[in-house]
Scaffold this active site. Structure first.
Site, PDB file in Angstrom:
ATOM      1  N   ARG A  58       4.860 -64.849   6.669  1.00 13.66           N
ATOM      2  CA  ARG A  58       6.199 -64.347   6.971  1.00 13.66           C
ATOM      3  C   ARG A  58       7.112 -64.488   5.755  1.00 13.66           C
ATOM      4  NH1 ARG A  58       8.287 -67.655  10.644  1.00 13.66           N
ATOM      5  NH2 ARG A  58       9.988 -68.367   9.353  1.00 13.66           N
ATOM      6  N   TYR A 111      23.715 -43.043   7.408  1.00 14.43           N
ATOM      7  CA  TYR A 111      22.639 -43.010   8.398  1.00 14.43           C
ATOM      8  C   TYR A 111      23.138 -43.620   9.714  1.00 14.43           C
ATOM      9  CZ  TYR A 111      17.972 -43.864  10.330  1.00 14.43           C
ATOM     10  OH  TYR A 111      16.864 -43.905  11.125  1.00 14.43           O
ATOM     11  N   ASP A 184      22.314 -46.931  -0.143  1.00 12.78           N
ATOM     12  CA  ASP A 184      21.082 -46.401   0.434  1.00 12.78           C
ATOM     13  C   ASP A 184      20.653 -45.248  -0.479  1.00 12.78           C
ATOM     14  OD1 ASP A 184      19.185 -44.967   1.900  1.00 12.78           O
ATOM     15  OD2 ASP A 184      20.067 -45.529   3.827  1.00 12.78           O
ATOM     16  N   LYS A 209      10.162 -42.770   4.129  1.00  6.55           N
ATOM     17  CA  LYS A 209      10.404 -41.425   3.609  1.00  6.55           C
ATOM     18  C   LYS A 209       9.547 -41.223   2.346  1.00  6.55           C
ATOM     19  CE  LYS A 209      13.130 -41.578   7.073  1.00  6.55           C
ATOM     20  NZ  LYS A 209      14.476 -42.085   7.067  1.00  6.55           N
TER      21      LYS A 209
HETATM   22  C1  LIG Z   1      15.202 -43.159   7.865  1.00  6.14           C
HETATM   23  C2  LIG Z   1      16.385 -43.693   7.158  1.00  6.14           C
HETATM   24  C3  LIG Z   1      16.746 -45.037   7.261  1.00  6.14           C
HETATM   25  C4  LIG Z   1      16.056 -46.003   8.190  1.00  6.14           C
HETATM   26  O1  LIG Z   1      14.756 -46.240   7.831  1.00  6.14           O
HETATM   27  P1  LIG Z   1      13.617 -46.697   8.849  1.00  6.14           P
HETATM   28  O2  LIG Z   1      12.467 -46.975   7.969  1.00  6.14           O
HETATM   29  O3  LIG Z   1      13.415 -45.562   9.801  1.00  6.14           O
HETATM   30  O4  LIG Z   1      14.139 -47.910   9.551  1.00  6.14           O
HETATM   31  C5  LIG Z   1      17.800 -45.480   6.503  1.00  6.14           C
HETATM   32  N1  LIG Z   1      18.505 -44.650   5.711  1.00  6.14           N
HETATM   33  C6  LIG Z   1      18.211 -43.342   5.620  1.00  6.14           C
HETATM   34  C7  LIG Z   1      19.012 -42.478   4.734  1.00  6.14           C
HETATM   35  C8  LIG Z   1      17.145 -42.826   6.347  1.00  6.14           C
HETATM   36  O5  LIG Z   1      16.862 -41.518   6.263  1.00  6.14           O
END
Ligand SMILES: *Cc1c(COP(=O)(O)O)cnc(C)c1O
Length: 397
Positions: A58, A111, A184, A209
């Site tokens: 962990r 998001y 982000d 992504k």
């Molecule tokens: C998908 C996404 C997230 C969240 O990611 P997860 O892996 O689904 O938790 C955060 N920011 C953006 C811009 C996203 O497209």
């Protein structure tokens, strides 16, 4: 001075100590909960350096750590931590900088779950106050700053409406007020944008992504300086427990080897698709930072070295049945949420919004029924354009 290796070269080899695994070209998956020690002194010493020693999975796992080292290097950060999801990474980063009663400034249209976390959940749990700003007007940030403002939360380009924030100027303002910054950076990927070099404190990605890129891993990432990441490691990471699985990290290592060339291919396809859409008589507008017609194209070019494959466009028709026929006629573009994988996808934001909002609220958001979001994948650009063209032909004039 030794020349820096290009990302394509670095990502293939960096942090892989192949001699430790009999020269295996791919490191093994360390599918174990704990690590054993030869005696009292050895485990005692391990606890003195628990951030850099594998004791329990962990906390630290050697296979996961290889991927973290590669990603930190790629982004130009000192250290990185992989998380179970993008949201686990966002939660850890935000809670690292915010204490009960603090104030945060975030851009509108971040998001959705990140917005919920900061402005609803942490408000309830920790009394966090949030002010939302449109994103690119520095005065808006200045005016929103309070004595207890601790965080600017950015998403550039934002993935809902493709707002670009002037990262360098915003970080300069933040630093002058001792405010921390999180961005982000999922849309650009660590290949096309280096926010840490522009003064951001913590860079976040959903690895679900582009970093994963094969639509087979959900994971998240936080990158920053050693002090922040070490503090996150012993606090938000180990205590909230949102770790990545060893297999998922191993799949990400596989993905990283092609990340630079995949991003180039996404960019090449996306620009062709965007230009096709822009020239089509049945399309009202195309929203893609890589297009010259994009209102913030100059700023986008200044702070990014390339453009990924997520874009939006608006159909001219507002007739729901025609919009549905267009949507349902796409064959190569698969219908689904998420983006950034090898496969091209389509989604209509109206499907989600209409569930939560009245038609009046919906119209007030500036979203229309004919808004489409597409993730341009790695298929042949000509095939993708043909697919869009045949679906557009179903719309009558
Ligand atoms: C998908 C996404 C997230 C969240 O990611 P997860 O892996 O689904 O938790 C955060 N920011 C953006 C811009 C996203 O497209």
């Amino acid at each position: 001075m030794k020349k820096e290796l290009k990302p394509e070269t670095m990502i293939s080899h960096f942090a892989e100590e192949r001699e430790k695994y009999e020269g295996a070209v791919v490191p093994p998956i360390f599918q174990n909960t704990l690590f054993t020690f030869k005696d009292w002194d050895a485990i005692d010493a391990a606890f003195d350096d628990r951030i850099n020693t594998s004791i329990y999975s962990r906390g630290r796992n050697p296979g996961v750590n290889i991927v973290e080292k590669k990603l930190a290097k790629l982004a130009g950060g000192e250290k990185a931590r992989l998380f179970a999801s993008g949201m686990a990474a966002i939660t850890a980063a935000v809670m690292h900088f915010l204490d009960a009663g603090d104030h945060a400034i975030a851009i509108k249209n971040i998001y959705g779950p990140a917005n919920n976390l900061i402005s609803v959940y942490l408000k309830k749990k920790m009394g966090i106050e949030t002010t939302f700003v449109s994103g690119n007007d520095l005065d808006e940030y200045k005016n929103a700053i309070r004595p207890n403002t601790k965080l600017f939360y950015l998403e550039s380009p934002s993935t809902a409406i493709f707002n670009i924030q002037d990262i360098e100027s915003i970080c300069k303002l933040a630093r002058s007020k001792e405010i921390k910054t999180i961005i982000d950076n999922t849309w650009a990927s660590p290949i096309f944008q280096k926010p840490l070099k522009m003064g951001v404190d913590l860079e976040i990605h959903s690895c679900s992504k582009y970093i994963g890129g094969h639509s087979d891993v959900v994971a998240g990432l936080v990158i920053g300086n050693a002090k922040d990441i070490d503090s996150i490691s012993v606090n938000e990471f180990e205590l909230l427990g949102g770790k990545t699985a060893p297999l998922d990290a191993w799949l990400l290592m596989r993905s990283l080897r092609t990340l630079p060339i995949r991003m180039k291919a996404h960019q090449e396809n996306a620009i062709k698709v965007a230009q096709f859409l822009e020239s089509h008589p049945k399309i009202e507008t195309v929203n893609y930072p890589g297009l010259k017609s994009f209102p913030q194209h100059e700023l986008a070019k200044k702070q990014m070295t390339g453009f990924s494959g997520l874009m939006a466009f608006k159909l001219k028709t507002s007739n729901l049945s025609q919009i549905k026929t267009f949507f349902n006629s796409l064959k190569i573009f698969k219908i689904g949420v998420s983006w950034g994988g090898h496969e091209s996808l389509v989604y209509a934001p109206a499907i989600s919004y209409l569930k939560e909002l009245s038609p009046e609220q919906f119209n007030g958001l500036g979203i229309s029924l004919g808004d489409m979001r597409i993730s341009v994948g790695l298929e042949d650009a000509g095939d993708l354009i043909d697919d869009l063209e045949q679906a557009l032909e179903t719309i009558s004039d």
